[in-house]
Every structure is written in C-alpha cells, then in structure tokens.
Design a protein around this motif. Structure first.
Motif, PDB file in Angstrom:
ATOM      1  N   MET A  94      50.804  23.228  -6.761  1.00 40.79           N
ATOM      2  CA  MET A  94      50.474  22.567  -5.503  1.00 40.79           C
ATOM      3  C   MET A  94      51.232  21.255  -5.390  1.00 40.79           C
ATOM      4  SD  MET A  94      46.420  22.923  -4.728  1.00 40.79           S
ATOM      5  CE  MET A  94      45.719  23.356  -6.296  1.00 40.79           C
ATOM      6  N   GLU A  95      51.717  20.979  -4.224  1.00 43.46           N
ATOM      7  CA  GLU A  95      52.355  19.694  -3.977  1.00 43.46           C
ATOM      8  C   GLU A  95      51.290  18.673  -3.630  1.00 43.46           C
ATOM      9  OE1 GLU A  95      55.412  19.989  -1.055  1.00 43.46           O
ATOM     10  OE2 GLU A  95      56.252  21.803  -1.926  1.00 43.46           O
ATOM     11  N   ASP A  96      51.614  17.371  -3.805  1.00 40.66           N
ATOM     12  CA  ASP A  96      50.649  16.312  -3.535  1.00 40.66           C
ATOM     13  C   ASP A  96      50.101  16.357  -2.115  1.00 40.66           C
ATOM     14  OD1 ASP A  96      50.794  15.391  -6.092  1.00 40.66           O
ATOM     15  OD2 ASP A  96      52.260  13.828  -5.651  1.00 40.66           O
ATOM     16  N   ALA A  97      50.919  16.764  -1.145  1.00 35.61           N
ATOM     17  CA  ALA A  97      50.490  16.782   0.251  1.00 35.61           C
ATOM     18  C   ALA A  97      49.432  17.859   0.504  1.00 35.61           C
ATOM     19  CB  ALA A  97      51.682  17.007   1.164  1.00 35.61           C
ATOM     20  N   GLU A  98      49.292  18.808  -0.419  1.00 39.97           N
ATOM     21  CA  GLU A  98      48.360  19.909  -0.217  1.00 39.97           C
ATOM     22  C   GLU A  98      46.999  19.652  -0.846  1.00 39.97           C
ATOM     23  OE1 GLU A  98      50.247  23.370  -1.744  1.00 39.97           O
ATOM     24  OE2 GLU A  98      51.823  23.352  -0.249  1.00 39.97           O
ATOM     25  N   VAL A  99      46.842  18.540  -1.582  1.00 44.89           N
ATOM     26  CA  VAL A  99      45.567  18.248  -2.234  1.00 44.89           C
ATOM     27  C   VAL A  99      45.043  16.882  -1.820  1.00 44.89           C
ATOM     28  CG1 VAL A  99      46.051  19.694  -4.245  1.00 44.89           C
ATOM     29  CG2 VAL A  99      46.633  17.275  -4.308  1.00 44.89           C
ATOM     30  N   ILE A 100      43.738  16.730  -1.940  1.00 46.69           N
ATOM     31  CA  ILE A 100      43.102  15.440  -1.677  1.00 46.69           C
ATOM     32  C   ILE A 100      42.250  15.083  -2.893  1.00 46.69           C
ATOM     33  CG2 ILE A 100      43.121  15.631   0.840  1.00 46.69           C
ATOM     34  CD1 ILE A 100      40.177  16.573   0.676  1.00 46.69           C
ATOM     35  N   LEU A 101      41.982  13.810  -3.060  1.00 46.17           N
ATOM     36  CA  LEU A 101      41.133  13.340  -4.144  1.00 46.17           C
ATOM     37  C   LEU A 101      39.740  13.048  -3.603  1.00 46.17           C
ATOM     38  CD1 LEU A 101      40.993  12.505  -7.134  1.00 46.17           C
ATOM     39  CD2 LEU A 101      41.614  10.204  -6.424  1.00 46.17           C
ATOM     40  N   VAL A 102      38.713  13.616  -4.257  1.00 49.67           N
ATOM     41  CA  VAL A 102      37.327  13.374  -3.889  1.00 49.67           C
ATOM     42  C   VAL A 102      36.541  13.051  -5.160  1.00 49.67           C
ATOM     43  CG1 VAL A 102      37.400  14.870  -1.849  1.00 49.67           C
ATOM     44  CG2 VAL A 102      36.682  15.826  -4.049  1.00 49.67           C
ATOM     45  N   GLU A 103      35.324  12.572  -4.983  1.00 47.92           N
ATOM     46  CA  GLU A 103      34.436  12.308  -6.109  1.00 47.92           C
ATOM     47  C   GLU A 103      33.177  13.144  -5.940  1.00 47.92           C
ATOM     48  OE1 GLU A 103      33.598   8.122  -5.890  1.00 47.92           O
ATOM     49  OE2 GLU A 103      35.382   7.607  -7.022  1.00 47.92           O
ATOM     50  N   ILE A 104      32.634  13.559  -7.076  1.00 48.06           N
ATOM     51  CA  ILE A 104      31.358  14.265  -7.095  1.00 48.06           C
ATOM     52  C   ILE A 104      30.395  13.378  -7.885  1.00 48.06           C
ATOM     53  CG2 ILE A 104      30.140  16.393  -7.704  1.00 48.06           C
ATOM     54  CD1 ILE A 104      32.496  16.893  -5.796  1.00 48.06           C
ATOM     55  N   ALA A 105      29.257  13.018  -7.298  1.00 50.21           N
ATOM     56  CA  ALA A 105      28.315  12.111  -7.953  1.00 50.21           C
ATOM     57  C   ALA A 105      26.936  12.765  -8.072  1.00 50.21           C
ATOM     58  CB  ALA A 105      28.195  10.822  -7.149  1.00 50.21           C
ATOM     59  N   TYR A 106      26.335  12.553  -9.251  1.00 52.20           N
ATOM     60  CA  TYR A 106      24.978  13.029  -9.497  1.00 52.20           C
ATOM     61  C   TYR A 106      24.323  12.057 -10.460  1.00 52.20           C
ATOM     62  CZ  TYR A 106      21.076  16.055 -10.849  1.00 52.20           C
ATOM     63  OH  TYR A 106      19.826  16.563 -11.073  1.00 52.20           O
ATOM     64  N   ALA A 107      23.056  11.783 -10.254  1.00 51.43           N
ATOM     65  CA  ALA A 107      22.375  10.827 -11.131  1.00 51.43           C
ATOM     66  C   ALA A 107      20.955  11.277 -11.424  1.00 51.43           C
ATOM     67  CB  ALA A 107      22.344   9.450 -10.487  1.00 51.43           C
ATOM     68  N   LYS A 108      20.597  11.092 -12.693  1.00 51.47           N
ATOM     69  CA  LYS A 108      19.216  11.227 -13.140  1.00 51.47           C
ATOM     70  C   LYS A 108      18.818   9.848 -13.632  1.00 51.47           C
ATOM     71  CE  LYS A 108      19.630  14.405 -16.332  1.00 51.47           C
ATOM     72  NZ  LYS A 108      19.385  15.522 -17.258  1.00 51.47           N
ATOM     73  N   PRO A 109      17.551   9.578 -13.832  1.00 50.02           N
ATOM     74  CA  PRO A 109      17.169   8.233 -14.283  1.00 50.02           C
ATOM     75  C   PRO A 109      17.875   7.797 -15.562  1.00 50.02           C
ATOM     76  CG  PRO A 109      15.230   9.465 -13.604  1.00 50.02           C
ATOM     77  CD  PRO A 109      16.387  10.427 -13.561  1.00 50.02           C
ATOM     78  N   GLU A 110      18.132   8.739 -16.452  1.00 50.12           N
ATOM     79  CA  GLU A 110      18.735   8.386 -17.736  1.00 50.12           C
ATOM     80  C   GLU A 110      20.233   8.654 -17.845  1.00 50.12           C
ATOM     81  OE1 GLU A 110      17.552  12.665 -17.845  1.00 50.12           O
ATOM     82  OE2 GLU A 110      16.531  10.874 -17.165  1.00 50.12           O
ATOM     83  N   GLU A 111      20.813   9.271 -16.839  1.00 50.37           N
ATOM     84  CA  GLU A 111      22.240   9.613 -16.928  1.00 50.37           C
ATOM     85  C   GLU A 111      22.843   9.753 -15.531  1.00 50.37           C
ATOM     86  OE1 GLU A 111      25.038  13.075 -18.979  1.00 50.37           O
ATOM     87  OE2 GLU A 111      22.877  13.312 -18.981  1.00 50.37           O
ATOM     88  N   GLN A 112      24.056   9.230 -15.373  1.00 51.95           N
ATOM     89  CA  GLN A 112      24.775   9.343 -14.105  1.00 51.95           C
ATOM     90  C   GLN A 112      26.168   9.896 -14.383  1.00 51.95           C
ATOM     91  OE1 GLN A 112      23.752   5.972 -15.036  1.00 51.95           O
ATOM     92  NE2 GLN A 112      21.730   6.544 -14.342  1.00 51.95           N
ATOM     93  N   ALA A 113      26.718  10.569 -13.378  1.00 50.77           N
ATOM     94  CA  ALA A 113      28.081  11.089 -13.509  1.00 50.77           C
ATOM     95  C   ALA A 113      28.802  10.959 -12.178  1.00 50.77           C
ATOM     96  CB  ALA A 113      28.052  12.550 -13.939  1.00 50.77           C
ATOM     97  N   ILE A 114      30.029  10.462 -12.256  1.00 49.64           N
ATOM     98  CA  ILE A 114      30.931  10.469 -11.097  1.00 49.64           C
ATOM     99  C   ILE A 114      32.224  11.103 -11.578  1.00 49.64           C
ATOM    100  CG2 ILE A 114      32.238   9.123  -9.428  1.00 49.64           C
ATOM    101  CD1 ILE A 114      30.025   7.053  -9.496  1.00 49.64           C
TER     102      ILE A 114
END
Length: 103
Positions: free
Chosen positions: A1-21
């Motif tokens: 894939m070329e750079d023009a064909e992709v986008i950057l996004v974030e996925i976020a989820y959090a529990k009281p004791e652990e978070q992820a981005i």
C-alpha cells in the motif's frame, strides 16, 4: 500500500486498572468496527464483545459502520455498572441528610 491509500487512527480502551491506546494504519474507507478487529485489541481484552460494544470517536457515540477519517481516535466504551442519574440522586440525598444532622 502506498501512503496515500492509508490513514492513521487510534483505538482506545480503558479499564480501571489498565488502559490501551493503539496506533493503527488502515486503508481509506475502513469502518470503525473493522479497525477495532484489525487492531488486535480484542486479543488483549477478550471481554470486549463486538456484537454489543458501544463505540465512539472523540467522545461522541458512533455506529460500528462509521467510516473513519485520518486522525480519528476510536473509543470502546465499557458498560456502566451504575446508572449515573441514580448515583447523583443518592449523593444528593446523602448530602441533605448530612446537612440536617448538623455535621
């Protein structure tokens, strides 16, 4: 894939004791649920049920078929353990009792 064909996004989820981005490159036209599935977050947090999960982008509830844009932060919301309205009423009632008791 070329750079023009992709986008950057974030996925976020959090529990009281652990978070992820997680940062993720996805093809243009990727839907919200597709990005969640591609991110690997379901392996890390197996309690996430894609059939019933509530999701949003930057704090606004969205449908799983929402097409993502560059820079979007997809947020996976956990179910509430208490109704916020009921909790506020309980706190207000407790506050009134405390004031009447002279303490």
């Amino acid at each position: 894939m070329e750079d023009a064909e992709v986008i950057l996004v974030e996925i976020a989820y959090a529990k009281p004791e652990e978070q992820a981005i997680l940062h993720l490159e996805v093809p243009i036209g990727t839907k919200l649920q597709e990005a969640v599935e591609q991110s690997g977050i379901l392996d890390r947090f197996p309690e996430i049920d894609t059939a019933t999960m509530k999701v949003g982008i930057f704090g606004k509830l969205k449908k799983p078929d929402q097409v993502l844009r560059a820079g979007d932060r997809v947020e996976i919301y956990r179910p509430l353990i208490a109704d916020p309205k009921v909790v506020r009423k309980q706190r207000a009632a407790q506050g009134k009792k405390m004031k009447k008791g002279g303490g």
